[in-house]
Design a protein around this motif. Structure first.
Motif, PDB file in Angstrom:
ATOM      1  N   UNK A 209       0.831  -1.206   0.000  1.00  0.00           N
ATOM      2  CA  UNK A 209       0.000   0.000   0.000  1.00  0.00           C
ATOM      3  C   UNK A 209       0.865   1.255   0.000  1.00  0.00           C
ATOM      4  N   UNK A 210       1.911   1.268   0.822  1.00  0.00           N
ATOM      5  CA  UNK A 210       2.832   2.400   0.860  1.00  0.00           C
ATOM      6  C   UNK A 210       3.517   2.577  -0.495  1.00  0.00           C
ATOM      7  N   UNK A 211       3.921   1.471  -1.103  1.00  0.00           N
ATOM      8  CA  UNK A 211       4.556   1.547  -2.414  1.00  0.00           C
ATOM      9  C   UNK A 211       3.631   2.128  -3.465  1.00  0.00           C
ATOM     10  N   UNK A 212       2.346   1.739  -3.404  1.00  0.00           N
ATOM     11  CA  UNK A 212       1.366   2.270  -4.355  1.00  0.00           C
ATOM     12  C   UNK A 212       1.148   3.761  -4.132  1.00  0.00           C
ATOM     13  N   UNK A 213       1.036   4.166  -2.870  1.00  0.00           N
ATOM     14  CA  UNK A 213       0.889   5.599  -2.569  1.00  0.00           C
ATOM     15  C   UNK A 213       2.053   6.394  -3.137  1.00  0.00           C
ATOM     16  N   UNK A 214       3.269   5.891  -2.899  1.00  0.00           N
ATOM     17  CA  UNK A 214       4.442   6.595  -3.405  1.00  0.00           C
ATOM     18  C   UNK A 214       4.460   6.650  -4.924  1.00  0.00           C
ATOM     19  N   UNK A 215       4.133   5.529  -5.572  1.00  0.00           N
ATOM     20  CA  UNK A 215       4.149   5.499  -7.035  1.00  0.00           C
ATOM     21  C   UNK A 215       3.156   6.499  -7.616  1.00  0.00           C
ATOM     22  N   UNK A 216       1.978   6.603  -7.007  1.00  0.00           N
ATOM     23  CA  UNK A 216       0.983   7.556  -7.502  1.00  0.00           C
ATOM     24  C   UNK A 216       1.441   9.001  -7.323  1.00  0.00           C
ATOM     25  N   UNK A 217       2.279   9.220  -6.289  1.00  0.00           N
ATOM     26  CA  UNK A 217       2.790  10.570  -6.039  1.00  0.00           C
ATOM     27  C   UNK A 217       4.114  10.834  -6.752  1.00  0.00           C
ATOM     28  N   UNK A 218       4.683   9.810  -7.393  1.00  0.00           N
ATOM     29  CA  UNK A 218       5.892  10.004  -8.182  1.00  0.00           C
ATOM     30  C   UNK A 218       7.197   9.762  -7.452  1.00  0.00           C
ATOM     31  N   UNK A 219       7.191   8.942  -6.391  1.00  0.00           N
ATOM     32  CA  UNK A 219       8.448   8.630  -5.700  1.00  0.00           C
ATOM     33  C   UNK A 219       8.382   7.220  -5.135  1.00  0.00           C
ATOM     34  N   UNK A 220       9.524   6.700  -4.744  1.00  0.00           N
ATOM     35  CA  UNK A 220       9.612   5.378  -4.125  1.00  0.00           C
ATOM     36  C   UNK A 220       9.904   5.543  -2.637  1.00  0.00           C
ATOM     37  N   UNK A 221       8.969   5.188  -1.762  1.00  0.00           N
ATOM     38  CA  UNK A 221       9.208   5.331  -0.318  1.00  0.00           C
ATOM     39  C   UNK A 221      10.436   4.545   0.117  1.00  0.00           C
ATOM     40  N   UNK A 222      11.214   5.152   1.007  1.00  0.00           N
ATOM     41  CA  UNK A 222      12.419   4.516   1.532  1.00  0.00           C
ATOM     42  C   UNK A 222      12.042   3.732   2.797  1.00  0.00           C
ATOM     43  N   UNK A 223      11.909   2.407   2.654  1.00  0.00           N
ATOM     44  CA  UNK A 223      11.524   1.547   3.781  1.00  0.00           C
ATOM     45  C   UNK A 223      12.766   1.260   4.627  1.00  0.00           C
ATOM     46  N   UNK A 224      12.727   1.664   5.883  1.00  0.00           N
ATOM     47  CA  UNK A 224      13.892   1.445   6.755  1.00  0.00           C
ATOM     48  C   UNK A 224      13.581   0.589   7.977  1.00  0.00           C
ATOM     49  N   UNK A 225      12.335   0.578   8.409  1.00  0.00           N
ATOM     50  CA  UNK A 225      11.983  -0.174   9.623  1.00  0.00           C
ATOM     51  C   UNK A 225      10.798  -1.087   9.323  1.00  0.00           C
ATOM     52  N   UNK A 226      10.840  -2.294   9.863  1.00  0.00           N
ATOM     53  CA  UNK A 226       9.760  -3.262   9.711  1.00  0.00           C
ATOM     54  C   UNK A 226       9.326  -3.691  11.111  1.00  0.00           C
ATOM     55  N   UNK A 227       8.124  -3.303  11.494  1.00  0.00           N
ATOM     56  CA  UNK A 227       7.657  -3.438  12.867  1.00  0.00           C
ATOM     57  C   UNK A 227       6.273  -4.081  12.887  1.00  0.00           C
ATOM     58  N   UNK A 228       6.063  -5.018  13.806  1.00  0.00           N
ATOM     59  CA  UNK A 228       4.763  -5.677  13.928  1.00  0.00           C
ATOM     60  C   UNK A 228       3.816  -4.903  14.839  1.00  0.00           C
ATOM     61  N   UNK A 229       4.313  -4.358  15.937  1.00  0.00           N
ATOM     62  CA  UNK A 229       3.484  -3.692  16.943  1.00  0.00           C
ATOM     63  C   UNK A 229       3.170  -2.249  16.544  1.00  0.00           C
ATOM     64  N   UNK A 230       1.873  -1.890  16.566  1.00  0.00           N
ATOM     65  CA  UNK A 230       1.492  -0.509  16.257  1.00  0.00           C
ATOM     66  C   UNK A 230       2.032   0.454  17.315  1.00  0.00           C
ATOM     67  N   UNK A 231       2.101   0.003  18.564  1.00  0.00           N
ATOM     68  CA  UNK A 231       2.666   0.855  19.622  1.00  0.00           C
ATOM     69  C   UNK A 231       4.129   1.175  19.328  1.00  0.00           C
ATOM     70  N   UNK A 232       4.879   0.189  18.865  1.00  0.00           N
ATOM     71  CA  UNK A 232       6.293   0.411  18.557  1.00  0.00           C
ATOM     72  C   UNK A 232       6.448   1.301  17.327  1.00  0.00           C
ATOM     73  N   UNK A 233       5.543   1.162  16.366  1.00  0.00           N
ATOM     74  CA  UNK A 233       5.553   2.075  15.212  1.00  0.00           C
ATOM     75  C   UNK A 233       5.443   3.507  15.708  1.00  0.00           C
ATOM     76  N   UNK A 234       4.503   3.752  16.633  1.00  0.00           N
ATOM     77  CA  UNK A 234       4.333   5.109  17.173  1.00  0.00           C
ATOM     78  C   UNK A 234       5.581   5.568  17.925  1.00  0.00           C
ATOM     79  N   UNK A 235       6.207   4.671  18.663  1.00  0.00           N
ATOM     80  CA  UNK A 235       7.426   5.040  19.396  1.00  0.00           C
ATOM     81  C   UNK A 235       8.511   5.504  18.428  1.00  0.00           C
TER      82      UNK A 235
END
Length: 297
Positions: A209-235
């Motif tokens: 989904x993030x990749x599609x959003x970026x492609x529609x906006x004309x860029x490739x999102x730079x994925x650096x973190x892969x996290x399972x917990x939504x709380x940790x994403x917020x941290x």
């Protein structure tokens, strides 16, 4: 073919041990073993084989257990038609993502415990890809999964998915970031193209989904973190380590802002997925109906 023996084999395929089947049905382990052996003589094929100190189903046993689901479901349906007061009974194995288990399944389990004590629910926490794999192998009876409108998940022809609910997702960013106005939807996602992005570590849906959003906006999102917990994403977002997608119905943590996305919107749909034809098994039908009512609320 004795249906009582067939049901014990069915339970053995789910619970994994003679002892667990015996405890569930109030029998001795020896009785379960004798009944399964008698069923093997009836069908003329070995159904179990040694596996260390335990037993496992043979290929013939696995095939018969697979047939047992349809056979027992048909019998339960017939009994219910003749006797509307008949009580569903059996053990259900459910795998699903944490939000679905916490917000939907647990309340339904409490209801079933009070109204249908002979229906037992075993829970395993899994992301969609994991749950669908287990469902395909008949290690689950029900998978609670999700996908995004920008990253729809293909479903095998052997499975049936029923939508439960849909949630809008937004872009979570640090509260002090330039342009972090929660009252204004994101009009140009390229504003955030220079940031690191955070995606799920156990499922590919939000990365797609993030990749599609970026492609529609004309860029490739730079994925650096892969996290399972939504709380940790917020941290990580609060610490300035990246940005990512979060559900709009979830209260934002201090230090974060959730920006609406409407061009295009991002929505997540949750599903109840079963193997085709299994949904008429009485205990599973009961659980599916209760989940549908819970989602409608």
């Amino acid at each position: 073919m004795d249906l009582r023996r067939l049901r014990l084999l069915f339970e053995l395929s789910r619970l994994g041990s003679m002892r667990a089947v015996a405890e569930t049905h109030g029998l001795t382990t020896s009785t379960v073993s004798q009944q399964v052996a008698a069923l093997a003589r009836e069908v003329g094929a070995p159904l179990v084989e040694p596996d260390g100190r335990r037993v496992r189903l043979t290929p013939a046993g696995l095939r018969l257990a697979d047939h047992a689901v349809t056979i027992l479901a048909a019998v339960d349906t017939a009994r219910a038609d003749l006797d509307p007061e008949a009580e569903p009974s059996g053990t259900l194995r459910v795998g699903g993502f944490a939000t679905a288990v916490r917000s939907r399944l647990l309340p339904v389990m409490a209801e079933l415990e009070a109204s249908h004590p002979q229906v037992r629910v075993l829970v395993r926490e899994h992301e969609p890809l994991e749950a669908l794999g287990l469902l395909a192998e008949d290690d689950l009876d029900l998978a609670l999964t999700y996908d995004y409108n920008l990253a729809p998940a293909p479903l095998p022809s052997t499975m049936r998915a029923v939508p439960l609910w849909t949630t809008a997702w937004g872009l979570a960013v640090p509260a002090d970031a330039s342009g972090a106005d929660p009252d204004s939807p994101v009009r140009d996602l390229r504003r955030w193209s220079g940031h690191d992005w955070i995606v799920n570590s156990r499922n590919t849906a939000d990365e797609r989904a993030v990749g599609t959003l970026g492609a529609l906006a004309g860029f490739t999102p730079r994925i650096t973190h892969r996290i399972d917990s939504l709380d940790l994403v917020e941290d990580l977002i609060v610490a300035g380590r990246g940005i990512g997608l979060l559900p709009s119905g979830r209260p934002s943590a201090p230090g974060t802002r959730l920006l609406a996305l409407d061009d295009p919107p991002v929505t997540m749909t949750a599903y109840a997925v079963t193997r085709l034809g299994r949904e008429q098994w009485a205990p599973l039908r009961l659980l599916l109906d209760r989940l549908a009512v819970s989602a409608a609320r």
